[in-house]
Design a protein around this motif. Structure first.
Motif, PDB file in Angstrom:
ATOM      1  N   TYR A 124      -3.057   8.987   4.682  1.00 48.10           N
ATOM      2  CA  TYR A 124      -3.909   8.179   3.816  1.00 48.10           C
ATOM      3  C   TYR A 124      -3.241   6.816   3.654  1.00 48.10           C
ATOM      4  CZ  TYR A 124      -6.019  12.589   2.099  1.00 48.10           C
ATOM      5  OH  TYR A 124      -6.635  13.801   1.999  1.00 48.10           O
ATOM      6  N   GLU A 140      -9.431   8.752  -4.739  1.00 48.07           N
ATOM      7  CA  GLU A 140     -10.311   7.602  -4.935  1.00 48.07           C
ATOM      8  C   GLU A 140     -10.801   7.511  -6.371  1.00 48.07           C
ATOM      9  OE1 GLU A 140     -12.253   7.165  -0.440  1.00 48.07           O
ATOM     10  OE2 GLU A 140     -13.228   8.416  -1.959  1.00 48.07           O
ATOM     11  N   ILE A 185      -3.457   4.027   0.927  1.00 47.35           N
ATOM     12  CA  ILE A 185      -3.986   3.864  -0.427  1.00 47.35           C
ATOM     13  C   ILE A 185      -3.749   2.428  -0.891  1.00 47.35           C
ATOM     14  CG2 ILE A 185      -3.882   4.689  -2.808  1.00 47.35           C
ATOM     15  CD1 ILE A 185      -2.703   7.310  -1.689  1.00 47.35           C
ATOM     16  N   VAL A 244      -6.456   3.208  -8.356  1.00 46.66           N
ATOM     17  CA  VAL A 244      -6.675   3.185  -6.915  1.00 46.66           C
ATOM     18  C   VAL A 244      -7.954   2.419  -6.601  1.00 46.66           C
ATOM     19  CG1 VAL A 244      -7.153   4.587  -4.876  1.00 46.66           C
ATOM     20  CG2 VAL A 244      -5.420   5.328  -6.529  1.00 46.66           C
ATOM     21  N   THR A 259       0.847  -1.193   0.000  1.00 38.61           N
ATOM     22  CA  THR A 259       0.000   0.000   0.000  1.00 38.61           C
ATOM     23  C   THR A 259       0.883   1.244   0.000  1.00 38.61           C
ATOM     24  OG1 THR A 259      -0.095  -0.013   2.423  1.00 38.61           O
ATOM     25  CG2 THR A 259      -1.890  -1.132   1.239  1.00 38.61           C
ATOM     26  N   VAL A 307      -9.106   4.362  -0.543  1.00 38.57           N
ATOM     27  CA  VAL A 307      -8.277   5.278   0.238  1.00 38.57           C
ATOM     28  C   VAL A 307      -8.887   5.352   1.637  1.00 38.57           C
ATOM     29  CG1 VAL A 307      -7.346   7.602   0.470  1.00 38.57           C
ATOM     30  CG2 VAL A 307      -7.717   6.635  -1.812  1.00 38.57           C
ATOM     31  N   GLN A 340      -8.857  13.249  -0.648  1.00 43.23           N
ATOM     32  CA  GLN A 340      -9.179  11.833  -0.560  1.00 43.23           C
ATOM     33  C   GLN A 340     -10.165  11.429  -1.648  1.00 43.23           C
ATOM     34  OE1 GLN A 340     -10.413  10.508   3.321  1.00 43.23           O
ATOM     35  NE2 GLN A 340     -11.198   8.543   2.588  1.00 43.23           N
TER      36      GLN A 340
END
Length: 307
Positions: A128, A82, A130, A87, A60, A90, A78
């Motif tokens: 974050y 996303e 991710i 991705v 990640t 998140v 965020q």
């Protein structure tokens, strides 16, 4: 290359097995070892691939955020991340959650003393986490995030690149090690297959040399080329088939004994082999063995049996 008289070919091959059992045994053992290594390589490669896949799936990107970052800007960023193609999700991790995670990860390393020494302050930044659809894209997504102006405005520290962390280096090292292991195994498999091929070839040559007078008589009475070749082809195929079945038996017994012990010792890893992979591997070993015996015998006859 199908024998014209299968019954006669089997009887002749059996007679040669009894008369020259040491030579036949050497050919069978060579084929067994070669096919055993091939099967071991295939099954090991599947397990290594599964392990690498598990490591990849755990990769990640962690993007650390400034304590002074505006909450609306953090939420907007965020949502923006996303929406990126690569991705999957998140997750926002607050400072308190990050500190609690630190306590759990350092539970055996006097984490409580370290936290107490902070005197109520929390130096761990929010971040974050991710998750990617394709872990191979981790570097590309990380660079995209570093270059994003919105992230630069909320990143922890003046340098956005230092605020982004991901475990790509670990996966790359793992890929490098497994690559060289696989290349080495391939070279070993090719070498052993060649040795098995040569051994079958030599075994059939010896059989031909010992029966030249019999072959000459068969030619004089009008026996066809296929009739004469039949016992030698059958002999090579039987040797290879026995060697392949031995390899399958040892692999199956070994997997039943070794894999449970590995799973017990390394419970955090998965050593399961799909049934389809095992069945396909065993089937391929039989086919490879038969082809080795068939072509080894055929080439021996082509060069040394003048019919």
């Amino acid at each position: 290359m199908v024998p014209s008289n299968l019954g006669y070919s089997l009887r002749e091959a059996g007679r040669h097995f009894r008369r020259n059992w040491s030579t036949v045994l050497g050919a069978i053992v060579t084929i067994f070892l070669s096919l055993f290594v091939i099967g071991l390589f295939v099954m090991g490669s599947v397990m290594i691939g599964n392990l690498v896949g598990n490591v990849e799936n755990s990769v990640t990107i962690q993007a650390f955020l400034s304590d002074d970052a505006d909450s609306n800007a953090v939420q907007a960023l965020q949502t923006k991340i996303e929406g990126w193609d690569d991705v999957e999700s998140v997750k926002y991790k607050s400072k308190d959650e990050a500190l609690e995670e630190y306590k759990q990860s350092m539970s055996n390393r006097n984490a409580s003393d370290v936290v107490a020494a902070l005197d109520g302050e929390n130096p761990v930044p929010a971040s974050y986490v991710i998750t990617l659809k394709d872990p191979q894209k981790v570097e590309e997504v990380a660079n995209k995030l570093i270059q994003d102006s919105d992230f630069q405005s909320v990143a922890d520290g003046s340098d956005a690149s230092s605020a982004v962390s991901y475990g790509r280096e670990t996966v790359e090292r793992l890929f490098s090690v497994t690559y060289y292991l696989r290349m080495g195994a391939i070279v070993l498999v090719v070498l052993l297959s060649f040795i098995a091929f040569v051994f079958i070839n030599n075994t059939i040559r010896l059989s031909i040399a010992a029966r030249r007078r019999e072959i000459a008589i068969m030619r004089l009475v009008g026996a066809s080329n296929g009739f004469i070749r039949g016992p030698f082809l059958t002999e090579g195929v039987l040797e290879a088939l026995i060697g392949s079945l031995l390899a399958i038996g040892v692999l199956q017994a070994g997997s039943q004994v070794v894999l449970p012990k590995l799973q017990q010792s390394l419970s955090f890893l998965s050593f399961n082999l799909p049934t389809q992979v095992v069945a396909a591997t065993y089937g391929a070993l039989v086919v490879i063995g038969i082809l080795l015996g068939l072509f080894g015998s055929a080439i021996a006859m082509r060069r040394y049996l003048r019919v």
